[in-house]
Design a protein around this motif. Structure first.
Motif: not given
Length: 334
Positions: A29-38, A192-208
């Motif tokens: 459940n690390s932020r990295f894993c949630i980001t990649v998953f999202n 693709v980079v924008i989606l990755l960035f959004v995934s990274w930001v939302l991962a910090s808030k536990d938002i999928n």
């Protein structure tokens, strides 16, 4: 035999690698894993179904045989899952027969789509606009209708992804690569980079996001707000289409990658068993480490091992043991 196209095989291999990575990172459940998953779940399965749709053209008896082999693969590995559960847990539920285990839902959904193509008169299915409109309506409205369990027969996923499959089916009529190349490569990378960035930001808030919000089987979260339910599906489908197109633009026509494109079914089926029956239990018992680096390593190892395994004839035999046994017996008798 139809000559395989390197581009589509390259795309399939990249997608199956993302499927495996997406499943592996669920172990942490690390932020990295949630980001990649999202990030992965926002587009990879819809794009996979688009490709499956493109290669679902009816070709006489081969089409029916292909459907049968998909059903056989599903039955064999669903039975294996049920037997293992009975042995390990001593329990059996009748619904286990029609609720796909692990990642087998994809096979069931694909069987439904291909049976639909086979059953609907070809004269009617040639009317592209009305068929696509109906497909999108089914996808959008399907979230408001469900069986007692949305996992039964993979019904919600099948309805949600229907328009993506049909787009792929009709894409066979045009040179997709020609139109994809019209998109500037920097635009595709930027999306693709924008989606990755959004995934990274939302991962910090536990938002999928993406399919995670949809939770595969529950694309419309229970709510009295019908507009919000519809908007969820519309946004998901739009995002999947846009990012999917960008990914297609980025994927190179690489012969090295395409060499593994024909092995995607073997990787798709067997990676789940390695992950669920070997790696995750080992992580739970503390036998192997679980962090961002090691999860990447496990992904690479699974892909590498299964690519080696795919070189053995037994790998393809196990996917369809019944039909392959009959084929061997028939050949032996002759």
């Amino acid at each position: 035999m139809t000559e395989r196209e390197p581009y589509w095989d390259s795309l399939k291999f990249v997608l199956i690698a993302l499927v495996i990575l997406g499943h592996v990172v669920e172990s942490d459940n690390s932020r990295f894993c949630i980001t990649v998953f999202n990030f992965i779940y926002a587009f990879h399965i819809p794009l996979f179904l688009f490709v499956s749709g493109r290669f679902s053209q009816i070709k006489k008896d081969k089409y029916r045989i292909g459907i049968y082999r998909l059903i056989e693969t599903y039955v064999v590995f669903q039975t294996l899952i049920i037997v293992k559960r009975i042995i390990m847990q001593g329990t059996f539920h009748i619904e286990d027969l029609w609720i796909p285990g692990f990642n087998l839902w994809y096979l069931m959904t694909l069987v439904f789509y291909r049976l639909m193509i086979l059953v609907i008169p070809q004269k009617k299915i040639q009317h592209i606009t009305p068929v696509l409109c109906i497909s999108f309506l089914i996808s959008l409205l399907g979230g408001f209708f469900s069986l007692s369990d949305d996992l039964v027969l993979s019904n919600q996923r099948t309805m949600l992804l229907l328009p993506i499959f049909m787009l792929g089916y009709y894409s066979n009529r045009i040179d997709v690569k020609k139109y994809i190349k019209c998109i500037p490569i920097w635009t595709a990378w930027a999306a693709v980079v924008i989606l990755l960035f959004v995934s990274w930001v939302l991962a910090s808030k536990d938002i999928n996001i993406g399919f995670t919000t949809c939770n595969y089987a529950h694309p419309c979260q229970p709510s009295n707000n019908l507009f919000l339910n519809l908007l969820t599906r519309v946004l998901f489908l739009c995002n999947a289409c846009i990012i999917g197109i960008c990914i297609m633009r980025i994927i190179p026509n690489n012969h090295l990658l395409s060499a593994f494109g024909s092995k995607t079914m073997i990787l798709y089926i067997f990676h789940a068993f390695i992950l669920v029956w070997v790696i995750r239990p080992a992580i739970t018992k503390g036998l192997i480490p679980c962090n961002n680096v090691w999860l990447i390593i496990y992904t690479i190892l699974i892909i590498f091992v299964l690519l080696l395994f795919s070189k053995l004839k037994v790998s393809t035999f196990l996917l369809n043991p019944v039909s392959n046994s009959f084929k061997w017996i028939k050949k032996y008798i002759r």
